[in-house]
Design a protein around this motif. Structure first.
Motif, PDB file in Angstrom:
ATOM      1  N   TRP A   1       0.851  -1.210   0.000  1.00  0.00           N
ATOM      2  CA  TRP A   1       0.000   0.000   0.000  1.00  0.00           C
ATOM      3  C   TRP A   1       0.880   1.250   0.000  1.00  0.00           C
ATOM      4  CZ3 TRP A   1      -3.773  -1.295   4.632  1.00  0.00           C
ATOM      5  CH2 TRP A   1      -4.460  -2.500   4.345  1.00  0.00           C
ATOM      6  N   MET A   2       1.954   1.191   0.794  1.00  0.00           N
ATOM      7  CA  MET A   2       2.902   2.324   0.838  1.00  0.00           C
ATOM      8  C   MET A   2       3.525   2.528  -0.546  1.00  0.00           C
ATOM      9  SD  MET A   2       3.266   3.599   4.033  1.00  0.00           S
ATOM     10  CE  MET A   2       4.958   4.120   4.340  1.00  0.00           C
ATOM     11  N   GLN A   3       3.875   1.402  -1.174  1.00  0.00           N
ATOM     12  CA  GLN A   3       4.454   1.467  -2.519  1.00  0.00           C
ATOM     13  C   GLN A   3       3.477   2.116  -3.499  1.00  0.00           C
ATOM     14  OE1 GLN A   3       7.603   1.193  -2.950  1.00  0.00           O
ATOM     15  NE2 GLN A   3       7.960  -0.796  -3.900  1.00  0.00           N
TER      16      GLN A   3
ATOM     17  N   LEU B   1       1.988   6.520  -7.046  1.00  0.00           N
ATOM     18  CA  LEU B   1       0.993   7.457  -7.582  1.00  0.00           C
ATOM     19  C   LEU B   1       1.522   8.887  -7.497  1.00  0.00           C
ATOM     20  CD1 LEU B   1      -2.227   5.878  -5.997  1.00  0.00           C
ATOM     21  CD2 LEU B   1      -1.693   5.937  -8.445  1.00  0.00           C
ATOM     22  N   LEU B   2       2.224   9.164  -6.404  1.00  0.00           N
ATOM     23  CA  LEU B   2       2.815  10.494  -6.218  1.00  0.00           C
ATOM     24  C   LEU B   2       3.935  10.706  -7.237  1.00  0.00           C
ATOM     25  CD1 LEU B   2       2.364  12.818  -4.205  1.00  0.00           C
ATOM     26  CD2 LEU B   2       4.070  11.774  -2.726  1.00  0.00           C
ATOM     27  N   LEU B   3       4.757   9.684  -7.438  1.00  0.00           N
ATOM     28  CA  LEU B   3       5.842   9.773  -8.425  1.00  0.00           C
ATOM     29  C   LEU B   3       5.307   9.938  -9.843  1.00  0.00           C
ATOM     30  CD1 LEU B   3       8.294   7.051  -7.020  1.00  0.00           C
ATOM     31  CD2 LEU B   3       8.815   9.481  -7.300  1.00  0.00           C
TER      32      LEU B   3
ATOM     33  N   ASP C   1      -2.519  14.331  -8.718  1.00  0.00           N
ATOM     34  CA  ASP C   1      -2.858  15.251  -7.630  1.00  0.00           C
ATOM     35  C   ASP C   1      -3.494  14.479  -6.464  1.00  0.00           C
ATOM     36  OD1 ASP C   1      -6.030  15.546  -7.775  1.00  0.00           O
ATOM     37  OD2 ASP C   1      -5.257  15.469  -9.830  1.00  0.00           O
ATOM     38  N   ALA C   2      -3.595  15.158  -5.329  1.00  0.00           N
ATOM     39  CA  ALA C   2      -4.040  14.506  -4.087  1.00  0.00           C
ATOM     40  C   ALA C   2      -5.423  13.875  -4.225  1.00  0.00           C
ATOM     41  CB  ALA C   2      -4.020  15.512  -2.936  1.00  0.00           C
TER      42      ALA C   2
ATOM     43  N   ARG D   1       9.966  14.663   2.939  1.00  0.00           N
ATOM     44  CA  ARG D   1       9.190  13.806   2.018  1.00  0.00           C
ATOM     45  C   ARG D   1       9.732  13.921   0.594  1.00  0.00           C
ATOM     46  NH1 ARG D   1       4.109  14.992  -0.423  1.00  0.00           N
ATOM     47  NH2 ARG D   1       5.234  16.878  -1.012  1.00  0.00           N
ATOM     48  N   ASP D   2      10.003  15.153   0.171  1.00  0.00           N
ATOM     49  CA  ASP D   2      10.499  15.354  -1.199  1.00  0.00           C
ATOM     50  C   ASP D   2      11.855  14.668  -1.404  1.00  0.00           C
ATOM     51  OD1 ASP D   2       8.211  16.787  -1.671  1.00  0.00           O
ATOM     52  OD2 ASP D   2       9.163  18.760  -1.599  1.00  0.00           O
TER      53      ASP D   2
END
Length: 255
Positions: free
Chosen positions: A22-24, A29-31, A35-36, A86-87
């Protein structure tokens, strides 16, 4: 800012087991540049097809919402003071996907220091004995957080997550765990990010380099020996203060 940080350290926040994949998914999705709002929808869909911790059907909507909220808070919209970290984590993950376990461990520790503290107590116990029980870990956490029922319940979710991530192994006895093989961290950049995650997970936001590198919260990993020079060159968010002959104190800048 102080209020935000204090709340983050006092909160427990993890309301169900968090699986590594799930973390992956959240990080990927962010990579991918979504958008959020889109990421939240995608995570709901992704988790609706999976039975997270085998919980009964009627709770699955609620547990899914908890999980999505956790994932959003960890990767997509962490507290403002965590965004530079985070970035940096995301940039490292993009270049080094094989090191994902350590990256996610550091990220969840910074956002939810409760995870870091469960890991710290687990690591301390494993340094003394070959196996550790859920009860032993929870008793130590109660000394830190008080004897709240939520502490036992949420600690169990974190311990189950450690097993799901491969950081702990179930033993033949129920509620009793063994250490898994450690992951060796050879990349100095990753080791520095892990040290930064420990500083972010600690209310004082400071610690000696030796104790940070050997923090029992990193029990699934083997971190390299590093000097303060390497840390200060590699990370502009960490200040290195020398005292004594060979002690180096690390602290987050701006604290």
């Amino acid at each position: 800012m102080g209020g935000l940080i204090r709340n983050r350290h006092e909160a427990i926040g993890i309301k169900q087991a968090i699986r590594f994949e799930w973390m992956q998914k959240a990080a990927n999705l962010l990579l991918a540049g979504l958008d959020a709002k889109t990421i939240r929808q995608e995570l709901h869909e992704f988790l609706s097809e999976r039975k997270g911790n085998g919980s009964e059907g009627e709770r699955s909507d609620q547990t899914r919402t908890f999980a999505v909220n956790n994932l959003m808070k960890i990767w997509v919209s962490p507290d403002p003071e965590l965004i530079p970290f985070r970035d940096a984590q995301l940039a490292f993950l993009r270049e080094n996907p094989s090191m994902a376990l350590a990256v996610h461990w550091g990220m969840i520790s910074a956002v939810y220091p409760f995870w870091f503290n469960v890991a710290r107590q687990t690591g301390r116990l494993l340094a003394l004995q070959d196996q550790v029980t859920q009860t032993q870990i929870i008793n130590r956490l109660k000394e830190q957080y008080g004897d709240r029922q939520t502490v036992s319940r949420y600690a169990r979710f974190v311990i189950r997550s450690f097993v799901a991530w491969g950081a702990l192994k179930d033993s033949e006895t129920k509620g009793c765990y063994e250490k898994a093989a450690q992951v060796e961290i050879t990349e100095p950049d990753l080791a520095i990010l892990m040290v930064e995650s420990a500083l972010l997970a600690t209310p004082e936001a400071k610690g000696t380099l030796g104790l940070l590198l050997n923090n029992p919260a990193f029990f699934p990993f083997q971190l390299p020996v590093m000097s303060g020079d390497v840390v200060s060159r590699g990370r502009d968010r960490i200040e290195v203060v020398r005292y004594g002959l060979d002690d180096e104190l690390l602290k987050l800048k701006g604290e």
